[in-house]
Design an enzyme around this catalytic site. Structure first.
Site, PDB file in Angstrom:
ATOM      1  N   SER A  75     -28.011  15.893   3.842  1.00 34.49           N
ATOM      2  CA  SER A  75     -28.077  17.370   3.818  1.00 34.49           C
ATOM      3  C   SER A  75     -28.366  17.846   2.391  1.00 34.49           C
ATOM      4  O   SER A  75     -28.739  18.994   2.186  1.00 34.49           O
ATOM      5  CB  SER A  75     -26.765  17.976   4.320  1.00 34.49           C
ATOM      6  OG  SER A  75     -25.654  17.390   3.676  1.00 34.49           O
TER       7      SER A  75
ATOM      8  N   LYS B 167     -24.059   5.531   6.527  1.00 29.72           N
ATOM      9  CA  LYS B 167     -24.115   6.190   7.844  1.00 29.72           C
ATOM     10  C   LYS B 167     -25.552   6.174   8.367  1.00 29.72           C
ATOM     11  O   LYS B 167     -26.486   6.460   7.614  1.00 29.72           O
ATOM     12  CB  LYS B 167     -23.590   7.621   7.741  1.00 29.72           C
ATOM     13  CG  LYS B 167     -23.759   8.416   9.034  1.00 29.72           C
ATOM     14  CD  LYS B 167     -22.890   9.666   9.064  1.00 29.72           C
ATOM     15  CE  LYS B 167     -23.469  10.829   8.304  1.00 29.72           C
ATOM     16  NZ  LYS B 167     -24.746  11.338   8.835  1.00 29.72           N
TER      17      LYS B 167
ATOM     18  N   GLU C 229     -28.058   7.368  11.845  1.00 28.20           N
ATOM     19  CA  GLU C 229     -28.113   8.248  13.018  1.00 28.20           C
ATOM     20  C   GLU C 229     -28.692   7.483  14.214  1.00 28.20           C
ATOM     21  O   GLU C 229     -29.660   6.750  14.062  1.00 28.20           O
ATOM     22  CB  GLU C 229     -28.982   9.472  12.711  1.00 28.20           C
ATOM     23  CG  GLU C 229     -28.397  10.352  11.618  1.00 28.20           C
ATOM     24  CD  GLU C 229     -29.234  11.597  11.332  1.00 28.20           C
ATOM     25  OE1 GLU C 229     -30.191  11.876  12.079  1.00 28.20           O
ATOM     26  OE2 GLU C 229     -28.918  12.283  10.344  1.00 28.20           O
TER      27      GLU C 229
ATOM     28  N   GLU D 180     -21.959  15.475  16.165  1.00 29.30           N
ATOM     29  CA  GLU D 180     -22.447  16.767  15.663  1.00 29.30           C
ATOM     30  C   GLU D 180     -22.931  17.651  16.799  1.00 29.30           C
ATOM     31  O   GLU D 180     -23.737  17.226  17.639  1.00 29.30           O
ATOM     32  CB  GLU D 180     -23.589  16.529  14.644  1.00 29.30           C
ATOM     33  CG  GLU D 180     -24.116  17.834  14.066  1.00 29.30           C
ATOM     34  CD  GLU D 180     -24.904  17.670  12.773  1.00 29.30           C
ATOM     35  OE1 GLU D 180     -24.978  16.549  12.226  1.00 29.30           O
ATOM     36  OE2 GLU D 180     -25.438  18.699  12.304  1.00 29.30           O
TER      37      GLU D 180
HETATM   38  O1  KIV Z   1     -26.062  15.009   5.935  1.00 23.96           O
HETATM   39  C1  KIV Z   1     -24.952  15.483   6.238  1.00 23.96           C
HETATM   40  O2  KIV Z   1     -24.355  16.280   5.521  1.00 23.96           O
HETATM   41  C2  KIV Z   1     -24.376  15.061   7.518  1.00 23.96           C
HETATM   42  C3  KIV Z   1     -23.232  15.864   8.038  1.00 23.96           C
HETATM   43  C4  KIV Z   1     -23.759  17.138   8.555  1.00 23.96           C
HETATM   44  C5  KIV Z   1     -22.439  15.126   9.030  1.00 23.96           C
HETATM   45  O3  KIV Z   1     -24.834  14.144   8.105  1.00 23.96           O
END
Ligand code: KIV
Length: 287
Positions: free
Chosen positions: A50, A117, A119, A187
């Site tokens: 983000s 992380k 997706e 999410e």
């Molecule tokens: O990139 C991010 O901030 C995220 C959150 C919205 C979970 O993946």
């Protein structure tokens, strides 16, 4: 005597799920913010992609690169002593080959993250999670609305909006768990669906726009402190706790005014020559 700090690990996450203690997570992108969050007792800090929107001013996360994530992960990790730092693997950094995925994830771990992380939950991604965990790299999953798939999804839509789709999400989450993910971000999922998924998983769920029954919650730091780019759409699930934009604008206006009015810098913000050196200089000037 300084107090010893017990870092949060993926085992702590598991214990918190079992005991029912909620896991708190926020994003951060720089060292000072990360240290404030850490000192506030936040359990986990996500270096989210983000940052493409919040820091770099893009309209989606798609343009964020592994090099970007390395820079911001180093900055955040340098400010954190206790919280579990998780770094997002950006768009296409884990879709080409297992080798490339392991290398890219390794760079984020070497930059200070304790987990990465990813997706989605395709067969390819599940296989990658297996490989990463075999290398000792902790992996968080991310299901529901997955921002890196924005062009395929076609917009910011709530996911899992029927019983059938909730069961599909649970199936994906279970596959993430079976392949070694230590938690899963949910999410923009209806509260009832997120509750059902959370109750049927052994690993913790961390919700963002997924209601109160998840095992933890995550939000974007800029959203909760009111420091988003102008005209940025703030989603319904965000609770704003501060208005940093106003604080910055008030300070900048006051500074601007002081400079224009020649009120800054005043004596207290100025260095001076010693008396005799000043006299010598004045003598030169008057010559
Ligand atoms: O990139 C991010 O901030 C995220 C959150 C919205 C979970 O993946």
């Amino acid at each position: 005597m300084s107090e010893t700090i017990k870092p949060i690990t993926i085992k702590t996450f598991q214990k918190m799920k079992q005991s029912g203690e909620k896991i708190s997570m926020l994003t951060a992108y720089d060292c000072s913010t990360a240290s404030y969050l850490d000192e506030s007792g936040i359990d986990s800090i996500l270096v989210g992609d983000s940052l493409g929107m919040t820091v770099l001013g893009y309209d989606t996360t798609i343009k964020v690169t592994t090099e970007d994530m390395i820079t911001f992960t180093k900055a955040v990790s340098n400010g954190v002593k206790r919280a579990l730092v998780i770094a997002d693997m950006p768009f296409l950094s884990y879709h080409v080959s297992i080798e490339q995925t392991v290398q890219n994830a390794g760079k984020l771990i070497q930059s200070g993250a304790k987990a990465v992380k990813l997706e989605g939950a395709s067969d390819f991604i599940l296989n990658e999670i297996n490989h990463l965990t075999n290398c000792g790299i902790n992996v968080a999953g991310h299901l529901g609305f997955t921002p890196q798939y924005i062009n395929a999804i076609g917009g910011y839509f709530v996911q899992g909006k029927s019983c059938e789709n909730t069961l599909k999400l649970l199936e994906s989450a279970k596959r993430l768990e079976e392949n070694g993910a230590f938690c899963v971000i949910l999410e923009m999922v209806p509260e009832e669906s997120a509750k059902y998924i959370s109750e049927n998983l052994s690993i913790p769920t961390i919700g963002i726009g997924a209601g109160k029954y998840c095992d933890g919650q995550v939000l974007v730091i800029n959203d909760i402190i009111g420091k988003s780019p102008n005209d940025f759409h703030i989603p319904k699930f965000v609770k704003q706790y501060a208005d940093v934009k106003s604080i910055i604008k008030t300070a900048a206006c006051a500074y601007n005014n002081d400079v224009k009015q020649k009120m800054f810098p005043s004596a207290e913000y100025t260095f001076n020559l010693p008396e005799e050196e000043r006299e010598k200089l004045e003598h030169l000037i008057t010559k």
